[in-house]
Design an enzyme around this catalytic site. Structure first.
Site, PDB file in Angstrom:
ATOM      1  N   ARG A 177       0.817  -1.119   0.058  1.00 50.28           N
ATOM      2  CA  ARG A 177       0.123  -0.130   0.039  1.00 50.28           C
ATOM      3  C   ARG A 177       0.955   1.411  -0.028  1.00 50.28           C
ATOM      4  O   ARG A 177       2.099   1.281   0.229  1.00 50.28           O
ATOM      5  CB  ARG A 177      -0.638   0.137   1.260  1.00 50.28           C
ATOM      6  CG  ARG A 177      -0.115   0.045   2.697  1.00 50.28           C
ATOM      7  CD  ARG A 177      -1.107   0.399   3.582  1.00 50.28           C
ATOM      8  NE  ARG A 177      -0.997   0.625   4.990  1.00 50.28           N
ATOM      9  CZ  ARG A 177      -0.427   2.044   5.259  1.00 50.28           C
ATOM     10  NH1 ARG A 177      -0.894   3.221   4.256  1.00 50.28           N
ATOM     11  NH2 ARG A 177      -0.040   2.642   6.114  1.00 50.28           N
ATOM     12  N   LEU A 178       0.006   2.285  -0.195  1.00 52.44           N
ATOM     13  CA  LEU A 178       0.823   3.710  -0.127  1.00 52.44           C
ATOM     14  C   LEU A 178       0.021   4.576   0.916  1.00 52.44           C
ATOM     15  O   LEU A 178      -1.234   4.339   0.504  1.00 52.44           O
ATOM     16  CB  LEU A 178       0.996   4.346  -1.699  1.00 52.44           C
ATOM     17  CG  LEU A 178       2.289   3.562  -2.529  1.00 52.44           C
ATOM     18  CD1 LEU A 178       2.140   4.456  -3.970  1.00 52.44           C
ATOM     19  CD2 LEU A 178       3.587   3.955  -2.040  1.00 52.44           C
ATOM     20  N   ASP A 179       0.538   5.547   1.492  1.00 48.42           N
ATOM     21  CA  ASP A 179      -0.318   6.436   2.244  1.00 48.42           C
ATOM     22  C   ASP A 179      -1.057   7.098   1.362  1.00 48.42           C
ATOM     23  O   ASP A 179      -1.068   7.276   0.057  1.00 48.42           O
ATOM     24  CB  ASP A 179       0.321   7.431   3.109  1.00 48.42           C
ATOM     25  CG  ASP A 179       1.180   6.463   4.286  1.00 48.42           C
ATOM     26  OD1 ASP A 179       0.706   5.422   4.618  1.00 48.42           O
ATOM     27  OD2 ASP A 179       2.277   6.872   4.616  1.00 48.42           O
ATOM     28  N   LYS A 180      -2.283   7.640   1.822  1.00 48.51           N
ATOM     29  CA  LYS A 180      -3.330   8.503   0.966  1.00 48.51           C
ATOM     30  C   LYS A 180      -2.544   9.378   0.267  1.00 48.51           C
ATOM     31  O   LYS A 180      -2.909  10.039  -0.950  1.00 48.51           O
ATOM     32  CB  LYS A 180      -4.478   8.820   2.023  1.00 48.51           C
ATOM     33  CG  LYS A 180      -5.309  10.094   1.444  1.00 48.51           C
ATOM     34  CD  LYS A 180      -6.235  10.640   2.587  1.00 48.51           C
ATOM     35  CE  LYS A 180      -6.865  11.635   1.694  1.00 48.51           C
ATOM     36  NZ  LYS A 180      -7.985  12.283   2.756  1.00 48.51           N
TER      37      LYS A 180
ATOM     38  N   THR B 220       0.313  10.028  -0.790  1.00 45.54           N
ATOM     39  CA  THR B 220       1.723   9.551  -1.462  1.00 45.54           C
ATOM     40  C   THR B 220       1.282   9.300  -2.766  1.00 45.54           C
ATOM     41  O   THR B 220       0.271   8.384  -2.975  1.00 45.54           O
ATOM     42  CB  THR B 220       2.107   8.389  -0.724  1.00 45.54           C
ATOM     43  OG1 THR B 220       2.602   8.823   0.629  1.00 45.54           O
ATOM     44  CG2 THR B 220       3.535   8.065  -1.491  1.00 45.54           C
TER      45      THR B 220
END
Length: 182
Positions: free
Chosen positions: A131-134, A136
């Protein structure tokens, strides 16, 4: 649709193995954590008895497990995707800043996963392998089947995936090149 039951005999040579490790070894398209989840939900029997998480095999037992039904309860939503690459096993997406990767508390829809379920249109179920942070922006790799999911997760675990990051900063930095270790 009838429930699918899988059965395996435990060879004497694999006595003392942890149940989750044994199942993952004999089902290479599934992870050990996949089987841990099934065991925790009472979905694995050893010689007809519900197995516990801490069980060690004795050899010459019959292990049976139920194939869990796929949870396709993610709402398909038409959200634009920037697809960088796609084949039969995976899809690579350029995730924009501001897009949440998967539904969670406070973000029940409008996520990358909602967009991927819409894009798949029932042809496959997208498996998020990282996942990637919102906030990012970056590349997301998404598996299109269990085998690809297992292999990609393994590559992230063994760090055979090479990641490069580019940071955009505002203001003056006192040097032209550097290394951030954080």
């Amino acid at each position: 649709m009838a429930e699918k039951i899988h059965e395996l005999w435990v060879p004497a040579s694999e006595k003392t193995w942890r149940l989750d490790s044994f199942l993952a070894k004999h089902n290479p398209s599934r992870s050990r954590s996949f089987f841990q989840g099934i065991i925790e939900k009472g979905g694995v029997l050893v010689d007809g008895r519900t197995a516990s998480k801490s069980i060690r095999l004795k050899g010459n037992e019959l292990v049976a497990w139920r194939e869990p039904e796929k949870n396709n309860s993610i709402t398909a939503q038409s959200i634009p995707l920037k697809i960088l690459y796609e084949d039969d096993a995976l899809i690579v997406i350029d995730k924009p800043s501001g897009l949440v990767v998967h539904p969670a508390c406070g973000h029940s829809d409008g996520t990358l996963l909602n967009a991927l379920v819409y894009y798949a249109g029932g042809r496959f179920f997208p498996f998020l392998v990282h996942r990637l942070d919102k906030d990012t922006t970056g590349v997301m790799v998404v598996a299109k089947n269990e085998e690809a999911k297992t292999k990609i997760i393994s590559q992230f675990k063994t760090r055979t995936v090479q990641k490069k990051y580019l940071a955009v900063v505002k203001g003056h930095i006192g040097f032209d090149k550097g290394f951030v270790d954080a």
